[in-house]
Design an enzyme around this catalytic site. Structure first.
Site, short mmCIF file in Angstrom:
data_model
loop_
_atom_site.label_atom_id
_atom_site.label_comp_id
_atom_site.label_asym_id
_atom_site.label_seq_id
_atom_site.Cartn_x
_atom_site.Cartn_y
_atom_site.Cartn_z
N GLY A 145 -2.51 7.38 -40.12
CA GLY A 145 -2.58 7.94 -38.76
C GLY A 145 -2.79 6.87 -37.71
O GLY A 145 -3.41 5.85 -37.97
N ARG B 76 2.97 7.30 -44.09
CA ARG B 76 1.95 7.62 -45.10
C ARG B 76 2.44 7.39 -46.53
O ARG B 76 1.83 7.92 -47.48
CB ARG B 76 1.47 9.07 -44.91
CG ARG B 76 0.65 9.30 -43.65
CD ARG B 76 -0.17 10.57 -43.73
NE ARG B 76 -0.90 10.84 -42.50
CZ ARG B 76 -2.10 10.34 -42.21
NH1 ARG B 76 -2.69 9.54 -43.07
NH2 ARG B 76 -2.70 10.64 -41.07
N ASP C 223 -9.26 4.02 -45.75
CA ASP C 223 -9.83 3.70 -47.07
C ASP C 223 -8.77 3.71 -48.18
O ASP C 223 -8.73 2.78 -49.00
CB ASP C 223 -11.01 4.62 -47.41
CG ASP C 223 -10.69 6.10 -47.25
OD1 ASP C 223 -9.68 6.44 -46.60
OD2 ASP C 223 -11.45 6.93 -47.77
N ASP C 224 -7.88 4.69 -48.16
CA ASP C 224 -6.86 4.75 -49.21
C ASP C 224 -5.89 3.57 -49.12
O ASP C 224 -5.56 2.95 -50.13
CB ASP C 224 -6.05 6.05 -49.12
CG ASP C 224 -6.79 7.21 -49.74
OD1 ASP C 224 -7.77 6.96 -50.47
OD2 ASP C 224 -6.41 8.36 -49.48
N LYS D 280 -8.90 0.49 -40.26
CA LYS D 280 -8.42 1.37 -39.19
C LYS D 280 -8.70 2.81 -39.52
O LYS D 280 -8.56 3.20 -40.67
CB LYS D 280 -6.90 1.18 -39.05
CG LYS D 280 -6.21 2.17 -38.20
CD LYS D 280 -5.04 2.89 -38.91
CE LYS D 280 -5.50 3.89 -39.91
NZ LYS D 280 -4.45 4.78 -40.40
N THR D 281 -9.11 3.61 -38.62
CA THR D 281 -9.05 5.08 -38.62
C THR D 281 -9.97 5.63 -37.55
O THR D 281 -11.13 5.22 -37.44
CB THR D 281 -9.37 5.77 -39.98
OG1 THR D 281 -9.34 7.19 -39.77
CG2 THR D 281 -10.71 5.41 -40.58
N ILE D 282 -9.44 6.56 -36.77
CA ILE D 282 -10.28 7.20 -35.75
C ILE D 282 -11.40 7.98 -36.42
O ILE D 282 -12.42 8.23 -35.80
CB ILE D 282 -9.48 8.16 -34.84
CG1 ILE D 282 -8.84 9.29 -35.66
CG2 ILE D 282 -8.46 7.42 -34.01
CD1 ILE D 282 -8.47 10.50 -34.81
N ASP D 283 -11.21 8.37 -37.70
CA ASP D 283 -12.19 9.22 -38.37
C ASP D 283 -13.55 8.54 -38.54
O ASP D 283 -14.55 9.22 -38.76
CB ASP D 283 -11.69 9.66 -39.75
CG ASP D 283 -10.46 10.55 -39.66
OD1 ASP D 283 -10.01 10.82 -38.53
OD2 ASP D 283 -9.96 10.97 -40.71
N LYS E 283 -18.42 31.92 -17.88
CA LYS E 283 -17.93 33.15 -18.52
C LYS E 283 -17.31 32.94 -19.90
O LYS E 283 -16.88 33.89 -20.52
CB LYS E 283 -16.95 33.87 -17.61
CG LYS E 283 -15.69 33.10 -17.27
CD LYS E 283 -14.73 33.98 -16.46
CE LYS E 283 -13.48 33.19 -16.12
NZ LYS E 283 -12.51 33.95 -15.40
N GLY F 59 -10.63 14.57 -37.67
CA GLY F 59 -11.47 13.81 -38.58
C GLY F 59 -11.38 14.52 -39.92
O GLY F 59 -12.17 15.42 -40.18
N ARG F 60 -10.39 14.13 -40.70
CA ARG F 60 -9.99 14.90 -41.88
C ARG F 60 -11.16 15.45 -42.69
O ARG F 60 -11.20 16.63 -42.99
CB ARG F 60 -9.15 14.01 -42.79
CG ARG F 60 -8.45 14.74 -43.91
CD ARG F 60 -7.81 13.73 -44.83
NE ARG F 60 -6.94 12.83 -44.10
CZ ARG F 60 -5.67 13.06 -43.82
NH1 ARG F 60 -5.12 14.17 -44.23
NH2 ARG F 60 -4.94 12.18 -43.16
N GLU G 49 -13.09 19.10 -38.06
CA GLU G 49 -11.83 19.54 -38.68
C GLU G 49 -11.99 19.92 -40.15
O GLU G 49 -11.41 20.88 -40.63
CB GLU G 49 -10.81 18.40 -38.55
CG GLU G 49 -9.46 18.70 -39.13
CD GLU G 49 -8.48 17.53 -38.99
OE1 GLU G 49 -8.88 16.42 -38.62
OE2 GLU G 49 -7.31 17.74 -39.27
N GLU H 189 -4.63 13.96 -28.93
CA GLU H 189 -4.87 13.48 -27.56
C GLU H 189 -5.51 12.10 -27.54
O GLU H 189 -5.42 11.38 -26.55
CB GLU H 189 -5.83 14.45 -26.83
CG GLU H 189 -5.30 15.82 -26.54
CD GLU H 189 -5.37 16.77 -27.73
OE1 GLU H 189 -5.65 16.33 -28.85
OE2 GLU H 189 -5.11 17.97 -27.52
N GLY H 190 -6.22 11.76 -28.62
CA GLY H 190 -7.02 10.53 -28.59
C GLY H 190 -6.48 9.40 -29.45
O GLY H 190 -6.88 8.24 -29.29
P1 FBP Z 1 -5.99 8.10 -41.07
O1 FBP Z 1 -7.15 8.34 -41.97
O2 FBP Z 1 -4.74 7.76 -41.77
O3 FBP Z 1 -6.33 7.11 -40.00
O4 FBP Z 1 -5.65 9.46 -40.28
C1 FBP Z 1 -6.63 10.17 -39.64
C2 FBP Z 1 -6.13 11.47 -39.05
O5 FBP Z 1 -5.96 11.35 -37.66
C3 FBP Z 1 -7.10 12.60 -39.38
O6 FBP Z 1 -8.14 12.66 -38.45
C4 FBP Z 1 -6.22 13.81 -39.39
O7 FBP Z 1 -6.72 14.81 -40.23
C5 FBP Z 1 -4.92 13.28 -39.92
O8 FBP Z 1 -4.89 11.90 -39.60
C6 FBP Z 1 -3.72 13.95 -39.33
O9 FBP Z 1 -2.59 13.45 -39.96
P2 FBP Z 1 -1.09 13.53 -39.40
O10 FBP Z 1 -0.95 12.45 -38.40
O11 FBP Z 1 -0.27 13.24 -40.60
O12 FBP Z 1 -0.91 14.86 -38.78
#
Ligand code: FBP
Length: 550
Positions: free
Chosen positions: A78, A142, A172-173, A199-202, A239, A248-249, A308, A425-426
């Site tokens: 991602g 991927r 990580d993978d 790398k990963t936003i998660d 209201k 964040g998988r 998520e 969005e991020g």
């Molecule tokens: P990475 O772990 O590969 O960085 O991806 C994170 C992520 O953005 C998760 O937060 C999300 O669940 C997933 O990728 C969404 O994947 P895709 O881009 O294939 O829809």
């Protein structure tokens, strides 16, 4: 390419480097390392890359003459803000080593290496992408690099391009696979080094030596801006309850960080739900309780953050999903029978096939969600949890609970909902100053590790809550982060995923505050990322890092 005025200014930003990387670099080797667990197994599986020492860089007194290096770079998985700066850091680093060095980008992720799809990244191309978000310079993908046949195909192109090294930028993978590739190339004496980059936003690729994965800072700042805006709206209109699912998988770091920044009324932490073995009903009761308490004070509005990956952390949902995966596995008799049924009869039939507990859980779900669980499957036949609208599931169940409370005279308020999912969005936002600097430093670090002949290392930049000048750059053997885990029925060496630690400082701080945030309206509105201005506004990193490093 036409660009905005902000992009034009931003392109001129010179990312900050740790002082050890500003001139000639001396490499200092530390103690030999061990894997975090299962040392015997990991050592056996990685005889060439296990036990290597930690590496840190220091400024060298004298310059060393160095040879040009040719490097291939891959973006994996991602998108995360700052990827382009890792690449520009590698580029500037190898050009500093020797102006004849070359950088190649493999296109569309790891598959580009196997399929020999690449482009040379020249100064003109790199300059267009400095400090920009996204992975569009070479694209990502991927495809998993895990078979020897793929490694051999990769080696063919590495030889054609006279590559000294590959840099794999991933989570990580992908870094686990980078380590397997490093070991394989070392074993066959391929002459190609492999360096990883976190790398990963998660935010779930972190440990003692990797303080944070890049992209987490920017992504959580973007989500927090949006949450803050919604909180202002909620507090203005008074209201709606806004139920916001955050990407964040599996780990809840993003939700926790956004909560620390914005102080919403409810934040669910999946790891806590799993630890307490909470049922879906208990989670719903907790949320409905807060809604009712606020309503009793006349506040029929609020904001709830939902990670998520939540439903996979609820034990009964996990069991249900696993039973559904078996029941509807492609090619099975039960799947064929399911598909023959009229759509309107399917949920009832599914409920009849499950164990009693799972059947009760399945039947208690809103019918749309139950249907989603039986339909959206990935290529491996698993329910695609990220597609399940958890925010709606919880919103509908909270509504049902509140209706019951109304009948019992326990809830006299109103409950109107709005639903949101923040993720994409991020992921490609222009990197914050922190991510711009951090990523550039990671890329530069990778170039030094390469010129020093290292393989099987991940670029590491630490002490990141200090000013960039004081950051500590170096390398960590990837095997150090590994343990054995069951994957698809087999024990495999993998980098340990970092979930939210319930005895960690960020979570503990959150727990001391969430009661006040639930009843009061103590919203914080962080506003947009600032790129230019005072350092306390522009260069601050995450609350998570600050609390962890305090
Ligand atoms: P990475 O772990 O590969 O960085 O991806 C994170 C992520 O953005 C998760 O937060 C999300 O669940 C997933 O990728 C969404 O994947 P895709 O881009 O294939 O829809």
């Amino acid at each position: 390419m036409s660009i905005s005025a902000l992009q034009k200014e931003r392109a001129k930003y010179q990312p900050k480097l740790p002082k050890s990387l500003k001139g000639d670099v001396k490499l200092v080797e530390g103690a030999k390392t061990e894997s975090v667990a299962d040392q015997k197994d990991i050592a056996e599986l990685f005889p060439n890359t296990y036990g290597m020492p930690l590496i840190s860089f220091e400024a060298a007194d004298a310059a060393t003459e160095r040879q040009p290096v040719n490097v291939g770079v891959i973006l994996s998985g991602g998108q995360a803000p700052g990827g382009h700066n890792v690449i520009s850091g590698i580029f500037d680093g190898i050009k500093n080593i020797h102006p004849d060095s070359k950088l190649y980008g493999f296109l569309g992720g790891p598959g580009g290496l196997v399929d020999h799809k690449y482009m040379e990244l020249t100064a003109d191309i790199i300059d267009e992408y400095r400090n920009t978000g996204g992975f569009d310079i070479i694209g990502s993908g991927r495809t998993k690099l895990e078979e020897e046949a793929q490694f051999d195909k990769g080696l063919e192109i590495a030889k054609d391009l006279s590559l000294n090294a590959l840099v794999i930028i991933g989570g990580d993978d992908s870094n686990t696979n980078a380590c397997v590739l490093a070991e394989y190339y070392a074993k066959i004496d391929a002459g190609v080094q492999v360096i990883g980059c976190p790398k990963t936003i998660d935010g779930d690729l972190k440990n003692e030596m990797i303080e944070t994965s890049f992209g987490f800072d920017t992504a959580t700042k973007v989500y927090s801006e949006l949450i803050g805006n919604i909180q202002r709206d909620a507090n203005s209109a008074k209201k709606y309850w806004h139920f916001i699912k955050l990407m964040g998988r599996s780990a809840s770091h993003i939700g926790l960080e956004c909560a620390l920044k914005t102080q919403p009324n409810i934040t669910l932490i999946s790891e806590e739900v799993a630890e307490k073995k909470q049922t879906l009903g208990e989670v719903v009761d907790y949320m409905a309780g807060i809604v009712a308490n606020r309503a009793a004070d006349g506040n029929n509005f609020g904001v709830a953050l939902i990670p998520e990956g939540l439903i996979e952390f609820i034990p009964e949902m996990k069991t249900l999903i696993s039973e559904l995966n078996d029941l509807l596995a492609e090619g099975t008799d039960t799947e064929k029978e399911f598909k023959m049924l009229k759509k309107s009869h399917r949920n009832e039939w599914v409920a009849g096939q499950l164990t009693e507990t799972s059947s009760n859980v399945f039947s208690s779900l809103p019918s749309g969600i139950a249907t989603q669980l039986t339909l959206d499957r990935d290529p491996h036949g698993n329910v695609q949890v990220s597609l399940i609208e958890t925010e709606k599931l919880l919103g509908e169940m909270v509504k049902t609970r509140l209706d019951e409370m109304t009948e019992a005279g326990e809830f006299l308020g109103k409950f109107g909902t709005q639903y949101h999912f923040f993720g994409y969005e991020g992921r490609c936002a222009a990197p914050s100053n922190f991510d711009a600097d951090y990523c550039y430093s990671l890329g530069y670090t990778a170039s030094v590790l390469i010129s020093e002949g290292k393989t099987g290392y991940m670029a590491s930049v630490r002490n990141t809550t200090a000013a960039a000048d004081e950051w500590i750059a170096g390398g960590v053997p990837v095997t150090m982060m590994m343990n054995m885990e069951k994957r698809h029925g087999h024990m495999k060496p993998v980098i340990q995923k970092a979930l939210v630690e319930l005895d960690g400082a960020p979570y503990k701080f959150f727990v001391t505050k969430r009661g006040e945030w639930a009843t009061g309206t103590e919203f914080v509105y962080p506003g947009p990322i600032q790129y230019f201005g005072p350092t306390e506004v522009c260069d601050q990193t995450t609350e998570t890092l600050k609390l962890e490093q305090a």
